[in-house]
Design a protein around this motif. Structure first.
Motif, PDB file in Angstrom:
ATOM      1  N   GLY A   1      -1.192   7.023  11.441  1.00 19.54           N
ATOM      2  CA  GLY A   1      -2.251   6.284  10.775  1.00 19.54           C
ATOM      3  C   GLY A   1      -2.047   6.228   9.270  1.00 19.54           C
ATOM      4  N   ILE A   2      -1.630   7.341   8.671  1.00 21.68           N
ATOM      5  CA  ILE A   2      -1.361   7.364   7.239  1.00 21.68           C
ATOM      6  C   ILE A   2      -0.186   6.457   6.897  1.00 21.68           C
ATOM      7  CG2 ILE A   2      -0.567   8.847   5.354  1.00 21.68           C
ATOM      8  CD1 ILE A   2      -2.211  11.099   6.574  1.00 21.68           C
ATOM      9  N   ALA A   3       0.825   6.443   7.769  1.00 24.82           N
ATOM     10  CA  ALA A   3       1.975   5.569   7.529  1.00 24.82           C
ATOM     11  C   ALA A   3       1.554   4.107   7.513  1.00 24.82           C
ATOM     12  CB  ALA A   3       3.042   5.802   8.594  1.00 24.82           C
ATOM     13  N   HIS A   4       0.647   3.723   8.414  1.00 26.15           N
ATOM     14  CA  HIS A   4       0.155   2.338   8.418  1.00 26.15           C
ATOM     15  C   HIS A   4      -0.615   2.030   7.140  1.00 26.15           C
ATOM     16  CE1 HIS A   4       1.574   1.364  12.355  1.00 26.15           C
ATOM     17  NE2 HIS A   4       0.833   2.276  12.963  1.00 26.15           N
ATOM     18  N   LEU A   5      -1.370   3.008   6.641  1.00 32.59           N
ATOM     19  CA  LEU A   5      -2.074   2.806   5.375  1.00 32.59           C
ATOM     20  C   LEU A   5      -1.083   2.628   4.226  1.00 32.59           C
ATOM     21  CD1 LEU A   5      -4.903   5.502   5.628  1.00 32.59           C
ATOM     22  CD2 LEU A   5      -5.240   3.030   5.593  1.00 32.59           C
ATOM     23  N   LYS A   6      -0.054   3.468   4.194  1.00 35.74           N
ATOM     24  CA  LYS A   6       0.906   3.423   3.102  1.00 35.74           C
ATOM     25  C   LYS A   6       1.816   2.199   3.184  1.00 35.74           C
ATOM     26  CE  LYS A   6      -0.162   7.232   0.907  1.00 35.74           C
ATOM     27  NZ  LYS A   6       0.769   8.352   0.802  1.00 35.74           N
ATOM     28  N   ASN A   7       1.830   1.505   4.329  1.00 34.71           N
ATOM     29  CA  ASN A   7       2.572   0.243   4.395  1.00 34.71           C
ATOM     30  C   ASN A   7       1.969  -0.800   3.467  1.00 34.71           C
ATOM     31  OD1 ASN A   7       4.548   1.010   6.189  1.00 34.71           O
ATOM     32  ND2 ASN A   7       3.412   0.364   8.000  1.00 34.71           N
ATOM     33  N   ARG A   8       0.709  -0.626   3.127  1.00 39.40           N
ATOM     34  CA  ARG A   8       0.085  -1.482   2.115  1.00 39.40           C
ATOM     35  C   ARG A   8       0.564  -1.000   0.751  1.00 39.40           C
ATOM     36  NH1 ARG A   8      -1.133  -2.440   7.306  1.00 39.40           N
ATOM     37  NH2 ARG A   8      -2.674  -4.111   7.524  1.00 39.40           N
ATOM     38  N   ARG A   9       1.304  -1.832   0.058  1.00 38.31           N
ATOM     39  CA  ARG A   9       1.988  -1.397  -1.149  1.00 38.31           C
ATOM     40  C   ARG A   9       1.037  -0.947  -2.251  1.00 38.31           C
ATOM     41  NH1 ARG A   9       6.549   0.389  -0.333  1.00 38.31           N
ATOM     42  NH2 ARG A   9       7.046   0.084  -2.544  1.00 38.31           N
ATOM     43  N   ALA A  10      -0.212  -1.361  -2.168  1.00 36.00           N
ATOM     44  CA  ALA A  10      -1.183  -0.923  -3.177  1.00 36.00           C
ATOM     45  C   ALA A  10      -1.412   0.580  -3.122  1.00 36.00           C
ATOM     46  CB  ALA A  10      -2.505  -1.661  -2.978  1.00 36.00           C
ATOM     47  N   LEU A  11      -1.046   1.228  -1.990  1.00 38.54           N
ATOM     48  CA  LEU A  11      -1.206   2.671  -1.855  1.00 38.54           C
ATOM     49  C   LEU A  11       0.119   3.416  -1.956  1.00 38.54           C
ATOM     50  CD1 LEU A  11      -3.857   3.025   1.000  1.00 38.54           C
ATOM     51  CD2 LEU A  11      -4.191   2.914  -1.468  1.00 38.54           C
ATOM     52  N   ALA A  12       1.222   2.701  -2.023  1.00 36.29           N
ATOM     53  CA  ALA A  12       2.498   3.383  -2.159  1.00 36.29           C
ATOM     54  C   ALA A  12       2.587   4.075  -3.516  1.00 36.29           C
ATOM     55  CB  ALA A  12       3.655   2.398  -1.996  1.00 36.29           C
ATOM     56  N   ARG A  13       2.198   3.379  -4.544  1.00 33.27           N
ATOM     57  CA  ARG A  13       2.067   3.964  -5.880  1.00 33.27           C
ATOM     58  C   ARG A  13       1.089   3.110  -6.667  1.00 33.27           C
ATOM     59  NH1 ARG A  13       6.657   5.325 -10.506  1.00 33.27           N
ATOM     60  NH2 ARG A  13       5.213   6.346 -11.947  1.00 33.27           N
ATOM     61  N   ARG A  14       0.066   3.739  -7.190  1.00 33.99           N
ATOM     62  CA  ARG A  14      -1.002   3.020  -7.873  1.00 33.99           C
ATOM     63  C   ARG A  14      -0.668   2.891  -9.353  1.00 33.99           C
ATOM     64  NH1 ARG A  14      -5.006  -0.675  -7.244  1.00 33.99           N
ATOM     65  NH2 ARG A  14      -6.617  -0.369  -8.808  1.00 33.99           N
ATOM     66  N   LEU A  15      -0.550   1.649  -9.825  1.00 30.94           N
ATOM     67  CA  LEU A  15      -0.238   1.405 -11.226  1.00 30.94           C
ATOM     68  C   LEU A  15      -1.446   0.899 -12.010  1.00 30.94           C
ATOM     69  CD1 LEU A  15       3.252  -0.294 -10.821  1.00 30.94           C
ATOM     70  CD2 LEU A  15       2.752   2.092 -11.343  1.00 30.94           C
ATOM     71  N   GLY A  16      -2.545   0.606 -11.300  1.00 30.51           N
ATOM     72  CA  GLY A  16      -3.736   0.108 -11.967  1.00 30.51           C
ATOM     73  C   GLY A  16      -4.656   1.247 -12.405  1.00 30.51           C
TER      74      GLY A  16
END
Length: 310
Positions: A265-280
């Motif tokens: 489940g976490i891997a599916h969340l991290k597939n969204r690039r906004a959660l891979a590394r937050r730059l905002g």
């Protein structure tokens, strides 16, 4: 944006991570909410001309939603989205800032018209359905706080030694996301995170449920009446009896095999690039996490329903 480009975004699931039916549902649900919010904002200040006068929006609500979905899926910068949608960068920034909280407030979908928005609702759902819940924490890298901030060191993770925030993810036994907690600074350990989120109190006073966690939550079982199950302790550190090592490893493997679904489940969340590394901005990371969790759970539920109908 032209109709052809809009249709291409909606029709290709790789762009937003969502099917056309789910996007249509979002438009129908969030459109009136956004319009009401916009009208309230217009009415809240003194005006020199009537509401509705002046230029029309160059970015209609459907395009605002699509821009937000693309940003959450691929982490595209606001400049790139502005070029794609043919508007100014500030328009994209404003659009994402308006739509993202609406997505975060939807909660996680577990069935037609059934959503879980709080941790208390998750615990009640697990108790009513007699399902096993799985909990794990995950870190999201963020920008380092500015020099001179008194809480600068709070974001340094003791595990990864990097600046991060941490969220607690709850899934069912099949790995479907049920809840993501608001983020905490990376220095917060799993047990304090669970306590601050209210999990210990909810489990101790709530229904009899089974919650699987990793070794980082050792000790929660005693505080929750045995509802939290962690990997077995090592009874013997020296001079272990014959076959103890084999039995201990077998027990840990069995626990890990049941708990692996939350990692999926976490891997599916991290597939969204906004959660891979937050730059905002770090102030928006909680809304981003909960918006993505809600979108992922809705698509997982739609896929599960479609599979069962076949």
């Amino acid at each position: 944006m032209g109709n052809a480009s809009r249709a291409a975004i909606i029709g290709d699931r790789r762009i937003t991570g969502l099917s056309a039916d789910v996007i249509a549902e979002l438009v129908a649900e969030l459109g009136p909410l956004w319009h009401e919010q916009h009208q309230t904002k217009l009415m809240s200040r003194q005006r020199k001309r009537a509401i509705g006068a002046g230029a029309r929006h160059r970015l209609v609500f459907v395009d605002r939603l699509l821009a937000t979905l693309v940003h959450l899926r691929h982490g595209a910068t606001h400049d790139v989205l502005a070029c794609w949608f043919g508007v100014d960068r500030s328009t994209i920034t404003r659009a994402i800032g308006e739509v993202r909280p609406l997505l975060a407030e939807r909660g996680c979908t577990i069935g037609p018209g059934v959503r879980l928005r709080t941790l208390a609702e998750v615990v009640d759902h697990l108790g009513a359905s007699e399902e096993t819940g799985i909990i794990d924490g995950t870190e999201i890298r963020v920008r380092r706080p500015a020099s001179g901030r008194k809480d600068r060191d709070r974001f340094i993770s003791g595990k990864s030694k990097q600046n991060a925030v941490k969220t607690m993810v709850v899934t069912d036994g099949d790995g479907r996301v049920l809840f993501c907690s608001p983020t905490r600074p990376g220095s917060c350990a799993d047990i304090p995170h669970a306590r601050q989120s209210g999990l210990v109190t909810l489990l101790a006073d709530g229904p009899a449920v089974e919650i699987l966690t990793d070794a980082g939550s050792q000790g929660l079982g005693a505080r929750t009446g045995g509802r939290v199950i962690t990997p077995p302790h090592r009874t013997f550190k020296k001079n272990a009896p014959d076959r103890y090592e084999e039995m201990h490893e077998r027990q840990r493997t069995a626990h890990s095999s049941r708990r692996i679904r939350v990692e999926h489940g976490i891997a599916h969340l991290k597939n969204r690039r906004a959660l891979a590394r937050r730059l905002g901005r770090r102030e928006h990371i909680s809304d981003t996490v909960q918006a993505i969790a809600g979108l992922l759970s809705r698509q997982q539920t739609a896929d599960l329903t479609s599979t069962r109908q076949k």
